[in-house]
Design a protein around this motif. Sequence first.
Motif, PDB file in Angstrom:
ATOM      1  N   THR A  10       0.812  -1.214   0.000  1.00 58.99           N
ATOM      2  CA  THR A  10       0.000   0.000   0.000  1.00 58.99           C
ATOM      3  C   THR A  10       0.846   1.265   0.000  1.00 58.99           C
ATOM      4  OG1 THR A  10      -1.773  -1.150   1.124  1.00 58.99           O
ATOM      5  CG2 THR A  10      -1.850   1.238   1.187  1.00 58.99           C
ATOM      6  N   SER A  11       1.847   1.341   0.863  1.00 63.13           N
ATOM      7  CA  SER A  11       2.662   2.552   0.932  1.00 63.13           C
ATOM      8  C   SER A  11       3.470   2.752  -0.343  1.00 63.13           C
ATOM      9  CB  SER A  11       3.575   2.526   2.154  1.00 63.13           C
ATOM     10  OG  SER A  11       4.478   1.451   2.072  1.00 63.13           O
ATOM     11  N   GLN A  12       3.927   1.661  -0.949  1.00 66.17           N
ATOM     12  CA  GLN A  12       4.677   1.772  -2.204  1.00 66.17           C
ATOM     13  C   GLN A  12       3.787   2.331  -3.314  1.00 66.17           C
ATOM     14  OE1 GLN A  12       6.102  -2.180  -2.845  1.00 66.17           O
ATOM     15  NE2 GLN A  12       7.616  -2.082  -1.220  1.00 66.17           N
ATOM     16  N   PHE A  13       2.553   1.845  -3.389  1.00 64.39           N
ATOM     17  CA  PHE A  13       1.625   2.367  -4.389  1.00 64.39           C
ATOM     18  C   PHE A  13       1.292   3.833  -4.111  1.00 64.39           C
ATOM     19  CE2 PHE A  13       0.418  -2.162  -5.160  1.00 64.39           C
ATOM     20  CZ  PHE A  13       0.685  -2.175  -6.520  1.00 64.39           C
ATOM     21  N   ALA A  14       1.084   4.175  -2.852  1.00 66.56           N
ATOM     22  CA  ALA A  14       0.736   5.549  -2.479  1.00 66.56           C
ATOM     23  C   ALA A  14       1.830   6.531  -2.911  1.00 66.56           C
ATOM     24  CB  ALA A  14       0.493   5.643  -0.988  1.00 66.56           C
ATOM     25  N   LYS A  15       3.083   6.119  -2.809  1.00 64.51           N
ATOM     26  CA  LYS A  15       4.196   6.985  -3.216  1.00 64.51           C
ATOM     27  C   LYS A  15       4.126   7.341  -4.687  1.00 64.51           C
ATOM     28  CE  LYS A  15       7.401   5.294   0.269  1.00 64.51           C
ATOM     29  NZ  LYS A  15       8.596   4.470   0.524  1.00 64.51           N
ATOM     30  N   VAL A  19      -4.106   4.737  -6.734  1.00 64.19           N
ATOM     31  CA  VAL A  19      -5.231   4.514  -5.839  1.00 64.19           C
ATOM     32  C   VAL A  19      -5.575   3.031  -5.881  1.00 64.19           C
ATOM     33  CG1 VAL A  19      -7.652   5.033  -5.389  1.00 64.19           C
ATOM     34  CG2 VAL A  19      -6.129   6.829  -6.230  1.00 64.19           C
ATOM     35  N   ILE A  20      -5.640   2.401  -4.723  1.00 58.51           N
ATOM     36  CA  ILE A  20      -5.960   0.979  -4.646  1.00 58.51           C
ATOM     37  C   ILE A  20      -7.438   0.821  -4.341  1.00 58.51           C
ATOM     38  CG2 ILE A  20      -5.568  -1.167  -3.399  1.00 58.51           C
ATOM     39  CD1 ILE A  20      -2.742  -0.119  -2.780  1.00 58.51           C
ATOM     40  N   VAL A  21      -8.092  -0.033  -5.123  1.00 53.77           N
ATOM     41  CA  VAL A  21      -9.503  -0.340  -4.932  1.00 53.77           C
ATOM     42  C   VAL A  21      -9.664  -1.847  -5.110  1.00 53.77           C
ATOM     43  CG1 VAL A  21     -11.854   0.035  -5.785  1.00 53.77           C
ATOM     44  CG2 VAL A  21     -10.188   1.891  -5.857  1.00 53.77           C
ATOM     45  N   GLY A  22     -10.339  -2.483  -4.150  1.00 53.84           N
ATOM     46  CA  GLY A  22     -10.618  -3.907  -4.265  1.00 53.84           C
ATOM     47  C   GLY A  22     -11.937  -4.119  -4.988  1.00 53.84           C
ATOM     48  N   VAL A  23     -12.013  -5.120  -5.836  1.00 55.15           N
ATOM     49  CA  VAL A  23     -13.214  -5.386  -6.628  1.00 55.15           C
ATOM     50  C   VAL A  23     -13.583  -6.859  -6.520  1.00 55.15           C
ATOM     51  CG1 VAL A  23     -14.243  -5.338  -8.936  1.00 55.15           C
ATOM     52  CG2 VAL A  23     -12.552  -3.617  -8.298  1.00 55.15           C
ATOM     53  N   SER A  24     -14.876  -7.130  -6.295  1.00 56.34           N
ATOM     54  CA  SER A  24     -15.370  -8.498  -6.390  1.00 56.34           C
ATOM     55  C   SER A  24     -16.846  -8.467  -6.751  1.00 56.34           C
ATOM     56  CB  SER A  24     -15.151  -9.277  -5.095  1.00 56.34           C
ATOM     57  OG  SER A  24     -16.214  -9.087  -4.201  1.00 56.34           O
ATOM     58  N   ALA A  39      -9.242  -5.465   7.888  1.00 53.00           N
ATOM     59  CA  ALA A  39      -8.598  -4.165   8.143  1.00 53.00           C
ATOM     60  C   ALA A  39      -7.907  -3.615   6.896  1.00 53.00           C
ATOM     61  CB  ALA A  39      -7.622  -4.273   9.309  1.00 53.00           C
ATOM     62  N   PHE A  40      -8.595  -3.698   5.767  1.00 48.21           N
ATOM     63  CA  PHE A  40      -8.036  -3.175   4.519  1.00 48.21           C
ATOM     64  C   PHE A  40      -7.966  -1.650   4.581  1.00 48.21           C
ATOM     65  CE2 PHE A  40      -9.856  -7.007   2.079  1.00 48.21           C
ATOM     66  CZ  PHE A  40      -8.694  -7.713   2.253  1.00 48.21           C
ATOM     67  N   PRO A  41      -6.874  -1.073   4.116  1.00 52.47           N
ATOM     68  CA  PRO A  41      -6.738   0.384   4.091  1.00 52.47           C
ATOM     69  C   PRO A  41      -7.257   0.993   2.781  1.00 52.47           C
ATOM     70  CG  PRO A  41      -4.658  -0.609   3.512  1.00 52.47           C
ATOM     71  CD  PRO A  41      -5.612  -1.748   3.801  1.00 52.47           C
ATOM     72  N   PHE A  42      -8.109   0.286   2.068  1.00 57.06           N
ATOM     73  CA  PHE A  42      -8.627   0.766   0.790  1.00 57.06           C
ATOM     74  C   PHE A  42     -10.105   0.392   0.672  1.00 57.06           C
ATOM     75  CE2 PHE A  42      -6.418  -3.272   0.268  1.00 57.06           C
ATOM     76  CZ  PHE A  42      -7.433  -4.090  -0.203  1.00 57.06           C
ATOM     77  N   GLU A  43     -10.766   1.013  -0.271  1.00 62.53           N
ATOM     78  CA  GLU A  43     -12.186   0.756  -0.488  1.00 62.53           C
ATOM     79  C   GLU A  43     -12.402  -0.511  -1.307  1.00 62.53           C
ATOM     80  OE1 GLU A  43     -14.746   2.393   0.905  1.00 62.53           O
ATOM     81  OE2 GLU A  43     -13.148   3.483   1.939  1.00 62.53           O
TER      82      GLU A  43
END
Length: 77
Positions: A10-15, A19-24, A39-43
Amino acid sequence: MEGAQSGTCTSQFAKTGAVIVGVSRDSLKSHESFKAKMAFPFELVSDAEEKLCSEFDVIKMKNMYGRKVRESSAARS
């Protein structure tokens, strides 16, 4: 990438400004419980109509206990 692996990335992507989004295909209600549990830090977004899944070609047929089922085969890193 699987959700459980996201914490380390997550922090590597944020740098990079990503934007991280989970899809199902699950419902929004089930996503809220799952997101809290993991405890996901993304939507998480619901793709109940499988539009994104189709766009990324992640729904595949699989044999499960002798039955053919449709399953998401999202890319894993």
